[in-house]
Design a protein around this motif. Structure first.
Motif, short mmCIF file in Angstrom:
data_model
loop_
_atom_site.label_atom_id
_atom_site.label_comp_id
_atom_site.label_asym_id
_atom_site.label_seq_id
_atom_site.Cartn_x
_atom_site.Cartn_y
_atom_site.Cartn_z
N GLU A 23 5.56 5.85 -2.21
CA GLU A 23 6.70 5.99 -1.30
C GLU A 23 7.78 4.97 -1.65
N GLN A 63 2.41 1.67 -3.44
CA GLN A 63 1.41 2.15 -4.40
C GLN A 63 1.08 3.62 -4.18
N ALA A 64 1.24 4.08 -2.93
CA ALA A 64 1.00 5.49 -2.65
C ALA A 64 2.19 6.35 -3.09
N ARG A 99 0.84 -1.22 0.00
CA ARG A 99 0.00 0.00 0.00
C ARG A 99 0.87 1.26 0.00
N HIS A 100 1.96 1.23 0.76
CA HIS A 100 2.85 2.40 0.80
C HIS A 100 3.55 2.60 -0.55
#
Ligand code: ASP
Ligand code: MG
Length: 407
Positions: A34, A31-32, A28-29
């Motif tokens: 980072e 994909q955000a 998730r990080h």
């Protein structure tokens, strides 16, 4: 691009399913947008098992370099598994042992200090768009041997890596959701702190709060790494450990720590003359026994002194033995030892500018009939030693006396 270091503790990577959940969180990080470097512990319980095996073969005189070779192995398993779990989710990843990540330490096996991190390999991995998964707790000595940093050392690995990479943040994922005003298992009204200063966290950690390894906090403070402590089992903000000027809440006392790892020794009826303290603490220092709180009192006729001090509980038998060996030189009448004590400390940077904090502590304990056996203070903390049976009562009363109680 934001660069974060995430550290996951042993309970967060305790089995393949949890490792899969960690991988999903990292995804998730990524994909955000980072860049993520991850530092891992061994699976919960693994390091204890490895240490126990060493002790089974050789309880005392083992080669510390070989001990490190054994106990560093737990992290090799988790980093490889996490890299695989990430790859299964379509997230490119590569794992690194301490030496592969360029972690250079001194040669103090079992308690090595990080000297430098040559981050080129990790940085290249991140630049290629991969997650770097680094083994915590370990490094390489100047003579090319694997070292470990002391128990709980992967927190320090994470902060050191964040400093070396100039990361925007170092998130420490653990099994609690942040730093609390005091131990929530003892005081039901304990509150999670949104923010705490480096200095307060340093005191809390060294005074017994177990969320972060003390050295990792000192390192974060020295390099101004913004550390966040948060739960790997929930999705909510944790506690940010940061500089004083980032703290908005105006709390004089931020937290109350306690430690059961204390023992009290009284050396009674020593002839009061210059040099008695040196005569007692010299041999203890030679035996590498740390002394914490110290109280000296003099008899009414001024001829004799009693010296009371604390050592860690594990050192108590050794400390007594050292003092008995030096009995003639010190010239005391008797030694009284008591392991049923706890140290309770109130901590807060606001103490620098507010009077009466210590008095409130003493008055609160007095009102509950709790006797104080020793006191020590620093600029931002007051510690008292009390009988162990009063630990809970003391924590609860102090927590409300300083207005820390939550709903
Ligand atoms: N696995 C090591 C230990 O149990 C390091 C860590 O977890 O921080 O002490
Ligand atoms: Mg830990």
């Amino acid at each position: 691009m934001t660069l974060v270091v995430q550290k996951y503790g042993g309970t967060s990577v305790a089995d393949p399913q949890r490792i899969r959940e960690v991988a999903a969180r990292i995804k998730r990080h990524v994909q955000a947008g980072e860049r993520v470097a991850v530092v891992l512990s061994a699976m919960a319980g693994t390091t204890n098992q490895l240490v126990a095996w060493v002790h089974e073969l050789d309880p005392a005189t083992y080669d510390a370099a070989e001990y490190d070779q054994v106990v560093a192995s737990g992290e090799q398993v988790t980093i490889g598994l996490l890299a695989i779990a990430l790859q299964c989710l379509g997230v490119p990843a590569r794992s690194f042992l301490g030496w592969q990540a360029g972690v250079r330490t001194d040669a103090a096996h079992g308690k090595a200090r990080i000297k430098a991190i040559e981050v080129d390999a990790v940085r290249r991995c991140l630049e290629e768009g991969r997650v770097a998964v680094v083994a915590g707790f370990q490094g390489l000595s100047p003579d090319g041997r694997v070292t470990t940093l002391g128990r709980g050392g992967s927190d320090t690995s994470a902060v050191a890596l964040a400093a070396a990479l100039h990361a925007d943040r170092c998130d420490i994922f653990t099994d609690v959701d942040g730093v609390y005003t005091t131990d929530p298992r003892i005081v039901a009204k304990a509150r999670k702190l949104d923010r705490i200063t480096y200095e307060e966290m340093l005191e809390m950690a060294s005074l017994g709060a177990k969320v972060l390894q003390t050295r990792s906090v000192a390192l974060a403070m020295a390099h101004k790494v913004r550390v966040q402590v948060l739960s790997s089992f929930e999705d909510k903000p944790g506690t940010l450990v940061t500089d004083e000027d980032e703290i908005v809440e105006d709390q004089i006392v931020s937290g109350i720590a306690y430690s059961r790892d204390e023992a009290r020794i009284t050396v009674a009826q020593v002839k009061d003359r210059p040099g008695i303290a040196a005569g007692i603490f010299g041999p203890l220092a030679e035996a590498a026994i740390n002394v914490d709180m110290i109280v000296q009192s003099v008899s009414r006729d001024g001829l004799y002194a009693n010296l009371t001090f604390t050592v860690s509980r594990a050192d108590l038998p050794r400390a007594v033995a050292v003092l008995e060996r030096h009995r003639d030189a010190i010239g005391y009448e008797r030694i009284v030892a008591d392991a049923n004590v706890v140290k309770v400390s109130v901590v807060g940077v606001g103490m620098r500018s507010h009077a009466g904090i210590a008095h409130k502590m003493f008055a609160t304990l007095a009102a509950k009939g709790i006797n104080i056996q020793a006191i020590s203070t620093s600029e931002i903390k007051v510690s008292v030693l009390i009988a162990e049976e009063y630990a809970e009562l003391a924590l609860r009363s102090l927590h409300s006396a300083y207005g820390l109680d939550g709903a």
